[in-house]
Design a protein around this motif. Structure first.
Motif, PDB file in Angstrom:
ATOM      1  N   LYS A   1      17.099   1.511   4.963  1.00 20.87           N
ATOM      2  CA  LYS A   1      18.164   2.370   4.443  1.00 20.87           C
ATOM      3  C   LYS A   1      17.650   3.782   4.150  1.00 20.87           C
ATOM      4  CE  LYS A   1      21.209   0.612   1.606  1.00 20.87           C
ATOM      5  NZ  LYS A   1      22.403   0.458   2.454  1.00 20.87           N
ATOM      6  N   ASP A   2      16.322   3.934   4.181  1.00 18.24           N
ATOM      7  CA  ASP A   2      15.697   5.234   3.971  1.00 18.24           C
ATOM      8  C   ASP A   2      16.067   5.827   2.609  1.00 18.24           C
ATOM      9  OD1 ASP A   2      14.050   7.351   4.664  1.00 18.24           O
ATOM     10  OD2 ASP A   2      15.669   8.511   5.584  1.00 18.24           O
ATOM     11  N   ASN A   3      16.075   4.968   1.569  1.00 19.21           N
ATOM     12  CA  ASN A   3      16.370   5.454   0.220  1.00 19.21           C
ATOM     13  C   ASN A   3      15.327   4.990  -0.793  1.00 19.21           C
ATOM     14  OD1 ASN A   3      17.043   2.748   0.140  1.00 19.21           O
ATOM     15  ND2 ASN A   3      19.061   3.044  -0.800  1.00 19.21           N
ATOM     16  N   VAL A   4      14.081   4.796  -0.322  1.00 22.43           N
ATOM     17  CA  VAL A   4      12.985   4.435  -1.219  1.00 22.43           C
ATOM     18  C   VAL A   4      11.925   5.531  -1.167  1.00 22.43           C
ATOM     19  CG1 VAL A   4      13.379   1.959  -0.998  1.00 22.43           C
ATOM     20  CG2 VAL A   4      11.800   3.087   0.583  1.00 22.43           C
ATOM     21  N   GLY A   5      11.044   5.540  -2.193  1.00 21.77           N
ATOM     22  CA  GLY A   5      10.020   6.573  -2.219  1.00 21.77           C
ATOM     23  C   GLY A   5       8.844   6.165  -3.078  1.00 21.77           C
ATOM     24  N   ARG A   6       7.824   6.985  -3.045  1.00 19.00           N
ATOM     25  CA  ARG A   6       6.613   6.723  -3.818  1.00 19.00           C
ATOM     26  C   ARG A   6       6.913   6.710  -5.313  1.00 19.00           C
ATOM     27  NH1 ARG A   6       1.789  11.012  -3.301  1.00 19.00           N
ATOM     28  NH2 ARG A   6       3.405  12.372  -4.207  1.00 19.00           N
ATOM     29  N   GLY A   7       6.330   5.739  -6.015  1.00 18.70           N
ATOM     30  CA  GLY A   7       6.511   5.652  -7.455  1.00 18.70           C
ATOM     31  C   GLY A   7       7.291   4.420  -7.850  1.00 18.70           C
TER      32      GLY A   7
ATOM     33  N   ALA B   1       0.847  -1.187   0.000  1.00 20.07           N
ATOM     34  CA  ALA B   1       0.000   0.000   0.000  1.00 20.07           C
ATOM     35  C   ALA B   1       0.891   1.249   0.000  1.00 20.07           C
ATOM     36  CB  ALA B   1      -0.949  -0.037   1.186  1.00 20.07           C
ATOM     37  N   ASN B   2       0.593   2.223   0.848  1.00 21.98           N
ATOM     38  CA  ASN B   2       1.467   3.392   0.992  1.00 21.98           C
ATOM     39  C   ASN B   2       2.062   3.442   2.397  1.00 21.98           C
ATOM     40  OD1 ASN B   2      -0.833   3.991   2.427  1.00 21.98           O
ATOM     41  ND2 ASN B   2      -0.974   6.124   1.729  1.00 21.98           N
ATOM     42  N   VAL B   3       2.203   2.242   2.980  1.00 23.59           N
ATOM     43  CA  VAL B   3       2.643   2.138   4.377  1.00 23.59           C
ATOM     44  C   VAL B   3       4.068   1.614   4.494  1.00 23.59           C
ATOM     45  CG1 VAL B   3       2.164   1.099   6.614  1.00 23.59           C
ATOM     46  CG2 VAL B   3       0.261   1.761   5.121  1.00 23.59           C
ATOM     47  N   VAL B   4       4.352   0.475   3.855  1.00 21.35           N
ATOM     48  CA  VAL B   4       5.677  -0.151   3.930  1.00 21.35           C
ATOM     49  C   VAL B   4       6.350  -0.052   2.575  1.00 21.35           C
ATOM     50  CG1 VAL B   4       6.960  -2.247   4.448  1.00 21.35           C
ATOM     51  CG2 VAL B   4       4.832  -1.757   5.687  1.00 21.35           C
ATOM     52  N   GLY B   5       7.534   0.520   2.570  1.00 28.23           N
ATOM     53  CA  GLY B   5       8.250   0.719   1.320  1.00 28.23           C
ATOM     54  C   GLY B   5       8.800  -0.556   0.732  1.00 28.23           C
TER      55      GLY B   5
ATOM     56  N   VAL C   1      13.456  -3.168 -10.592  1.00 25.17           N
ATOM     57  CA  VAL C   1      12.410  -2.172 -10.363  1.00 25.17           C
ATOM     58  C   VAL C   1      11.403  -2.682  -9.337  1.00 25.17           C
ATOM     59  CG1 VAL C   1      10.661  -0.718 -11.439  1.00 25.17           C
ATOM     60  CG2 VAL C   1      12.647  -1.463 -12.779  1.00 25.17           C
ATOM     61  N   ALA C   2      11.000  -1.813  -8.412  1.00 26.25           N
ATOM     62  CA  ALA C   2       9.966  -2.127  -7.429  1.00 26.25           C
ATOM     63  C   ALA C   2       9.027  -0.934  -7.308  1.00 26.25           C
ATOM     64  CB  ALA C   2      10.579  -2.448  -6.074  1.00 26.25           C
ATOM     65  N   SER C   3       7.728  -1.189  -7.398  1.00 27.55           N
ATOM     66  CA  SER C   3       6.743  -0.114  -7.265  1.00 27.55           C
ATOM     67  C   SER C   3       6.412   0.137  -5.802  1.00 27.55           C
ATOM     68  CB  SER C   3       5.468  -0.476  -8.033  1.00 27.55           C
ATOM     69  OG  SER C   3       4.810  -1.577  -7.406  1.00 27.55           O
ATOM     70  N   TYR C   4       5.898   1.339  -5.549  1.00 26.88           N
ATOM     71  CA  TYR C   4       5.450   1.698  -4.199  1.00 26.88           C
ATOM     72  C   TYR C   4       4.360   2.756  -4.303  1.00 26.88           C
ATOM     73  CZ  TYR C   4       5.697   3.443   0.631  1.00 26.88           C
ATOM     74  OH  TYR C   4       5.396   3.831   1.915  1.00 26.88           O
ATOM     75  N   ASP C   5       3.232   2.480  -3.679  1.00 27.88           N
ATOM     76  CA  ASP C   5       2.089   3.391  -3.652  1.00 27.88           C
ATOM     77  C   ASP C   5       1.483   3.538  -5.048  1.00 27.88           C
ATOM     78  OD1 ASP C   5       0.163   5.243  -3.103  1.00 27.88           O
ATOM     79  OD2 ASP C   5       1.516   6.772  -2.315  1.00 27.88           O
ATOM     80  N   ASP C   6       1.997   4.463  -5.852  1.00 31.29           N
ATOM     81  CA  ASP C   6       1.435   4.686  -7.188  1.00 31.29           C
ATOM     82  C   ASP C   6       2.546   4.788  -8.235  1.00 31.29           C
ATOM     83  OD1 ASP C   6      -0.061   5.355  -9.424  1.00 31.29           O
ATOM     84  OD2 ASP C   6      -0.050   7.483  -8.919  1.00 31.29           O
ATOM     85  N   PRO C   7       2.683   3.755  -9.094  1.00 28.47           N
ATOM     86  CA  PRO C   7       3.724   3.794 -10.119  1.00 28.47           C
ATOM     87  C   PRO C   7       3.236   4.259 -11.484  1.00 28.47           C
ATOM     88  CG  PRO C   7       2.862   1.580  -9.991  1.00 28.47           C
ATOM     89  CD  PRO C   7       2.064   2.410  -9.017  1.00 28.47           C
ATOM     90  N   GLY C   8       1.914   4.574 -11.636  1.00 28.92           N
ATOM     91  CA  GLY C   8       1.398   4.708 -12.993  1.00 28.92           C
ATOM     92  C   GLY C   8       0.781   6.017 -13.410  1.00 28.92           C
ATOM     93  N   THR C   9       0.507   6.925 -12.495  1.00 30.85           N
ATOM     94  CA  THR C   9      -0.214   8.136 -12.881  1.00 30.85           C
ATOM     95  C   THR C   9       0.552   8.963 -13.911  1.00 30.85           C
ATOM     96  OG1 THR C   9      -1.404   8.274 -10.781  1.00 30.85           O
ATOM     97  CG2 THR C   9      -1.145  10.326 -12.019  1.00 30.85           C
TER      98      THR C   9
END
Length: 227
Positions: free
Chosen positions: A97-103, A78-82, A147-155
């Protein structure tokens, strides 16, 4: 009648022998019974090859053969765990590692040496898609792309980005949309579709999380010099 000293010694000797023999029989019988009726834990007995716990790179379900790289990619939940990306037992990207983000979270690795070259994430909801276009166009044939998606990869996904991912071997980039789950490993040198890809459509009827499909986990062994 009093027993002679010699007879007393002989009797004590025979008694000792009898006790020793009886004790030996009892012990042997107990051991035999125990071995037949009690199944000992494997770690208490002799350790066979099958029962040894083998530490695998990136905690794969089985080790990779020689001349193959181990990898594991997890999409975000979801938008909870990266998401996380592991390659050859090195965690390249993760929430810790705090180097991931939405998308879209992307790591580039040298396909011959396994050396990590770059990692970055691209906001596909409110970010600039041209940053991802530039990143993808700089990928060369000696690189593996994880590649790994997180939250929203497509808008913000446009036709140019979809085509660039398709050229890396993706079968699902052309249909990637809002809040879909996607994990992928590809390379520019691949001739057909990559065997390393998973995709889940955002569907309110099947979503595991409210508003998002469940996370995806992709692991495998990719050969060196796949190009």
């Amino acid at each position: 009648m009093a027993m002679s000293p010699c007879s007393a010694v002989l009797l004590r000797f025979l008694t000792l022998i009898f006790v020793l023999i009886t004790s030996w029989i009892i012990i042997q019988s107990y051991i035999s019974f125990s071995m037949k009726t009690i199944r000992l834990p494997r770690w208490l007995g002799s350790v066979s090859k099958e029962s040894r716990v083998v530490k695998t790179k990136c905690d794969l379900s089985k080790p990779c053969p020689n001349n193959f790289f181990a990898f594991k990619i997890l999409s975000g939940a979801a938008n909870v765990v990266g998401p996380s990306i592991c390659f050859e037992d090195r965690m390249i990207m993760s929430p810790v590692k705090d180097n991931v983000g939405r998308g879209l979270n992307i790591a580039l690795v040298n396909g011959s040496t396994g050396m990590v070259l770059r990692q970055s994430y691209f906001d596909m909801y409110s970010g600039d898609p041209m940053l991802l276009v530039k990143f993808l166009k700089e990928i060369t044939e000696d690189m593996l792309v994880l590649v790994a998606s997180y939250d929203d990869p497509g808008t913000k996904m446009n036709d140019e980005i979809r085509a660039l991912f398709a050229n890396l071997g993706s079968s699902y980039a052309k249909q990637l949309g809002f809040r879909d789950s996607w994990v992928f490993l590809g390379t520019r040198a691949i001739k057909n579709h990559s065997p390393f890809e998973q995709f889940l459509k955002n569907n309110p009827d099947t979503n595991k999380y409210e508003g998002w499909p469940e996370l995806l986990e992709l692991e495998g062994c990719v050969p060196q010099k796949v190009f």
